[in-house]
Design a protein around this motif. Sequence first.
Motif, short mmCIF file in Angstrom:
data_model
loop_
_atom_site.label_atom_id
_atom_site.label_comp_id
_atom_site.label_asym_id
_atom_site.label_seq_id
_atom_site.Cartn_x
_atom_site.Cartn_y
_atom_site.Cartn_z
N ASP A 178 25.63 -3.68 -32.01
CA ASP A 178 24.97 -3.16 -32.91
C ASP A 178 23.44 -1.99 -32.30
O ASP A 178 23.06 -1.49 -33.42
CB ASP A 178 23.76 -4.41 -33.29
N SER A 218 25.27 5.21 -34.13
CA SER A 218 24.97 5.76 -33.85
C SER A 218 23.67 6.31 -34.18
O SER A 218 22.78 7.68 -33.97
CB SER A 218 25.13 7.98 -34.45
N LYS A 219 23.14 5.85 -35.55
CA LYS A 219 21.53 6.14 -35.60
C LYS A 219 20.52 5.35 -34.76
O LYS A 219 19.17 5.54 -34.62
CB LYS A 219 21.51 4.88 -36.70
N ILE A 220 20.53 5.11 -33.11
CA ILE A 220 20.75 4.71 -32.10
C ILE A 220 20.33 5.34 -30.52
O ILE A 220 20.07 5.73 -29.64
CB ILE A 220 19.82 2.94 -31.91
N ALA A 254 25.16 11.08 -31.92
CA ALA A 254 26.37 10.95 -31.49
C ALA A 254 27.51 12.04 -30.89
O ALA A 254 28.48 12.66 -31.35
CB ALA A 254 27.03 11.01 -33.26
N ASP A 255 26.33 12.36 -29.77
CA ASP A 255 27.03 13.92 -29.82
C ASP A 255 28.27 12.93 -28.30
O ASP A 255 27.97 12.28 -27.97
CB ASP A 255 25.94 14.44 -28.09
N SER A 266 30.26 4.15 -34.91
CA SER A 266 30.26 4.36 -36.74
C SER A 266 28.02 4.00 -36.00
O SER A 266 27.40 4.10 -35.04
CB SER A 266 30.03 3.11 -37.11
N GLU A 267 27.34 4.18 -37.29
CA GLU A 267 26.41 3.98 -37.47
C GLU A 267 25.03 2.75 -36.59
O GLU A 267 24.14 2.97 -35.91
CB GLU A 267 25.75 4.60 -39.17
N HIS A 268 25.86 1.70 -36.89
CA HIS A 268 25.74 0.35 -36.42
C HIS A 268 26.48 -0.27 -35.71
O HIS A 268 26.21 -1.22 -35.37
CB HIS A 268 24.67 -0.56 -37.20
N HIS A 269 27.20 0.22 -35.23
CA HIS A 269 28.30 -0.34 -34.43
C HIS A 269 29.03 0.84 -33.63
O HIS A 269 29.01 1.61 -33.62
CB HIS A 269 29.71 -0.72 -35.12
N HIS A 279 23.86 11.35 -25.01
CA HIS A 279 22.50 12.89 -24.94
C HIS A 279 20.81 12.08 -25.30
O HIS A 279 21.00 11.66 -26.14
CB HIS A 279 22.64 13.86 -26.18
N SER A 294 19.14 12.94 -28.31
CA SER A 294 18.88 13.36 -29.45
C SER A 294 19.14 11.35 -29.44
O SER A 294 17.76 10.96 -30.93
CB SER A 294 20.43 12.85 -30.23
N LEU A 323 15.51 9.29 -32.35
CA LEU A 323 15.90 8.40 -33.37
C LEU A 323 14.87 7.02 -34.00
O LEU A 323 14.89 5.97 -34.46
CB LEU A 323 17.55 7.67 -33.19
N TYR A 340 26.89 -6.50 -42.82
CA TYR A 340 27.06 -6.87 -41.10
C TYR A 340 27.39 -8.45 -41.06
O TYR A 340 26.45 -8.79 -41.26
CB TYR A 340 25.54 -5.31 -41.11
N ALA A 389 25.05 14.90 -34.77
CA ALA A 389 25.81 15.34 -33.82
C ALA A 389 27.38 15.13 -33.89
O ALA A 389 28.30 15.19 -33.61
CB ALA A 389 25.35 15.18 -32.75
N ASN A 402 16.14 0.71 -37.76
CA ASN A 402 17.93 -0.41 -37.37
C ASN A 402 17.77 -1.04 -37.11
O ASN A 402 18.83 -1.44 -36.40
CB ASN A 402 17.52 0.52 -35.66
#
Lengths: 355, 355
Positions: A265, A268-270, A273-274, A297-300, A323, A326, A330, B82, B273, B354
């Motif tokens: 879970d 990329s939102k935690i 996405a670098d 993905s945002e939460h995967h 990174h 980044s 978040l 989800y 990113a 999140n």
Amino acid sequence: MIDTPYLAVDVGRLDRNIESMADRARSAGLDLRPHAKTHKCAEIAQRQLAAGAVGLTVATIGEAEAFTDRAGSGPGDLFIAYPLWVTPGKGARLRSLARRARLRLAVDSVAGAGRLATELRGTDVEVVVEIDSGQHRTGTEPGQAGAVARAAVDLGLNVVGVFTFPGHGYGPDDTRRRAAEQEFQALSAAAERLRDNGIEPVVRSGGSTPTVEFAASGVLTEVRPGVYPFNDAQQVELGSCGFDQVALTAVATMVHRTGTRVVTDAGSKILGADRPPWVSGFGRVFDAPEATITSLSEHHAVIEVGSGAVPDVGSTMHVIPNHVCSAVNLVDELVARFPDGSDERWPVIARGANT
Amino acid sequence: MIDTPYLAVDVGRLDRNIESMADRARSAGLDLRPHAKTHKCAEIAQRQLAAGAVGLTVATIGEAEAFTDRAGSGPGDLFIAYPLWVTPGKGARLRSLARRARLRLAVDSVAGAGRLATELRGTDVEVVVEIDSGQHRTGTEPGQAGAVARAAVDLGLNVVGVFTFPGHGYGPDDTRRRAAEQEFQALSAAAERLRDNGIEPVVRSGGSTPTVEFAASGVLTEVRPGVYPFNDAQQVELGSCGFDQVALTAVATMVHRTGTRVVTDAGSKILGADRPPWVSGFGRVFDAPEATITSLSEHHAVIEVGSGAVPDVGSTMHVIPNHVCSAVNLVDELVARFPDGSDERWPVIARGANT
């Protein structure tokens, strides 16, 4: 039990990373001015200053404001290492900051120096000229540094030196060493151009986490690594640290399994996405060094565990972001885990301070 | 003058995008349940509901809490799309939500259904089974949907249907159409497996901004596009919208110029990113459609303007993020610009939600 995903800091590792970089800078005779954009956290800035850092580097006026107002470590000494275009609004904020902290600002063009002078002439801010040492982002060519510095002095600014960021040192093989050489050459050449113009470049600042071990103290006076308190998957893959020096992970729950493909879970939102082309995936798994994060993905985070043990759905996994700068940006707080098993919550005080 | 960089919404374009998607869903006989992770903004949710959306989709419990507590549009109707692993802590939050909103939750495994049933049996939450239609992220194979649904019903859950996300439709050429076909086939097959197990799949939910124009209403009952209110550079490059349908940009200042290379102060900490291999760069420039964003640092976008006019340092540029969901999550508020020239600040109420 804290609900996942969240970012956890191993304070034992963090303190060892901070000490180790402070020792390296001290041995090399270089001032250490860590970049605080990485952690945006007063507790970590205080640890860096206590270990001997001369001040902090930041990227934005907002970050400088956060550390001046809330770091609580007495009068700050802050370098905004960015060629700001100083509008009247930003000028007012900088003048306010200059009354509360020792402030160093950057220029990389005569036009930028003009704006800065209009807004900040008469304050005691120090100014340094940004040099392009090969990243081809901002910064003036070394050969132009004297002209920019001369114009800034003529406009009434207090020019004290030059700086660069060898960001092109993020790459495989001997990229780090070569970037450090270019940094050395660019700062040397630019410093000469300032001297040609009668300006003594007292400050010659460079360095980044992956290049700092190659920093040449004959030319540099200061280094500004950012990532080193935490490290991250990029640094592991660059060879500038090992897994055992990674002090920040996203604590995640495994929500899905199909064969050797598992999904957590933390997306990329935690993690952010670098994903530079030279890394193996979208981060690394602390608990499974051989696993590959194949997509985000945002939460995967989709993870191929390969021949390693496949955890059960519901298991906890520790994911290392590519990174870390980044990732920290978040969240509102970091969960700091001390060697004695206790936890603290450390606020990310400059989260989203983009202006 | 607002200090740059910041995210601005063109409300005229936003409203046209919202109306246009609502019309498309209505014409196709499909319920529209927009994914609110994109905007995380009560003002935009209210516009979507006013245009006929049946409820909202969200990705996390935190997003559901934000929209229930603050969207201010009466009793919510929320689908957390989800496959949550429902720990006791998350179970308590979900039970609280279920008392305040109509709630639909997701499962994709018997183990996940077991956790959900332990925490939420006896509430009136609806449950849908997630199907993998080809993205190979979460979701069960269509052939296993009947077994998962049967187990969930036997555990006391109220299973009302199936859903999928054809995320593999983000790609060039006819990728979008092919993903929509796989979505159609996977939902059809899964729905049959539920019927084989005596469970009527009243809800058959799919759709995404790039695939929704191919959605087959004979099989689908509902679509869940997210990006369409704003659109973004990915959608432009996929051909699912034009520049004139992009309603959100990062307003940036040009801080550097070397030849045809310019740099703005909007970097990955406001754009995100995200950079899939099939896009041309790290975003697009609204004012200069022919320009390429060749690299992104945290506070720099390096732009090659090519043969176009080269703006002066200090100019304002409008940069379109590759993935708008990531960009919005990086700010506390959006600057909403109305056709009459007035501005409002719209809070991003679920930023960083999140968990």
